[in-house]
Enzyme design. Sequence first.
Site, short mmCIF file in Angstrom:
data_model
loop_
_atom_site.label_atom_id
_atom_site.label_comp_id
_atom_site.label_asym_id
_atom_site.label_seq_id
_atom_site.Cartn_x
_atom_site.Cartn_y
_atom_site.Cartn_z
N ASP A 67 0.84 -1.21 0.00
CA ASP A 67 0.00 0.00 0.00
C ASP A 67 0.87 1.25 0.00
O ASP A 67 0.49 2.27 -0.59
CB ASP A 67 -0.94 -0.04 1.20
CG ASP A 67 -1.86 -1.24 1.14
OD1 ASP A 67 -2.60 -1.35 0.15
OD2 ASP A 67 -1.79 -2.10 2.03
N GLY A 104 -5.67 -5.24 1.76
CA GLY A 104 -6.59 -6.34 1.42
C GLY A 104 -6.89 -7.23 2.61
O GLY A 104 -7.62 -8.22 2.48
N LYS A 131 2.50 4.18 -5.05
CA LYS A 131 2.76 3.55 -3.75
C LYS A 131 4.07 4.02 -3.12
O LYS A 131 4.31 3.76 -1.94
CB LYS A 131 2.80 2.02 -3.90
CG LYS A 131 1.60 1.40 -4.61
CD LYS A 131 0.35 1.52 -3.79
CE LYS A 131 -0.85 0.84 -4.40
NZ LYS A 131 -0.82 -0.61 -4.39
N GLU A 187 0.58 -12.82 4.91
CA GLU A 187 1.63 -12.23 4.07
C GLU A 187 2.93 -12.13 4.84
O GLU A 187 4.01 -12.44 4.32
CB GLU A 187 1.19 -10.84 3.60
CG GLU A 187 0.05 -10.87 2.59
CD GLU A 187 -0.49 -9.49 2.24
OE1 GLU A 187 -1.18 -9.40 1.23
OE2 GLU A 187 -0.23 -8.53 2.98
C1 5RP Z 1 -3.09 -7.06 0.81
C2 5RP Z 1 -1.90 -6.22 0.56
C3 5RP Z 1 -1.69 -5.72 -0.83
O1 5RP Z 1 -0.41 -6.06 -1.25
C4 5RP Z 1 -1.84 -4.23 -0.86
O2 5RP Z 1 -3.08 -3.89 -0.28
C5 5RP Z 1 -1.75 -3.68 -2.29
O3 5RP Z 1 -2.89 -4.07 -2.98
P1 5RP Z 1 -3.12 -3.74 -4.51
O4 5RP Z 1 -2.11 -4.54 -5.28
O5 5RP Z 1 -4.54 -4.20 -4.76
O6 5RP Z 1 -2.94 -2.27 -4.71
O7 5RP Z 1 -1.12 -5.93 1.43
O8 5RP Z 1 -3.25 -7.38 2.17
#
Ligand code: 5RP
EC number: 5.3.1.6
Length: 218
Positions: free
Chosen positions: A84, A97, A121, A103
Amino acid sequence: MTQDELKKAAAIAALDYVEDGMIVGVGTGSTVNHFIDGLAGIKERIAGAVSSSEASARRLEAHGIPILDLNDITDLPVYVDGADEIDAGFCMIKGGGGALTREKIVAAVARRFICICDTSKKVACLGRFPLPVEIIPMARAYVERELAGIGGRPELRDGFVTDNGNLILDVHGLMITSPRALETELNQIVGVVTNGLFARRGADVLLLATPAGVERQV
Ligand code: 5RP
């Protein structure tokens, strides 16, 4: 290019890190979904994947990519995931997410963490994105008070339950100048399962998709 096209470009670039016979650690999110779809094209070459979420597992399975149990594995050469936010030292906020705990576990085992992102990001200081914290449900009010005590504004992620049956607090208002220290401090709050700071184990490689191409930063 749209943001989704940039995400896809970063994801496809990560396929270069997948070698024959490898077990691949797979993150979660819309950027990783592109990686999974790309992985499907070379699935005969890999031994399988370890997934960081039920959502990614379903997508891997739909492509016929074997899912392996992390407990059966002693060596995981590579983990590919989005973020993020990511700073210049490759510390990250993750968990948008809601998959932060699994993770972090898969990332801990992996020898190399490849972060795939679009330019939005990359930040100078972590914290504009609310920091996700996974908590045991009965500790919610206590953890909220503790987080407020360190200057955060925790908000319960409405109607969301993690793959582990827990809740997420999204913590607003933190200017994270010492990510490693804050990650450690948050882990000491009783009832916190995991926080979304990936600083003690950050990324090793950043594949940053820009309109001019994908930059490989190490
Ligand atoms: C999920 C995460 C994702 O890597 C993060 O939210 C980025 O998401 P996106 O690729 O949809 O921008 O940490 O828990």
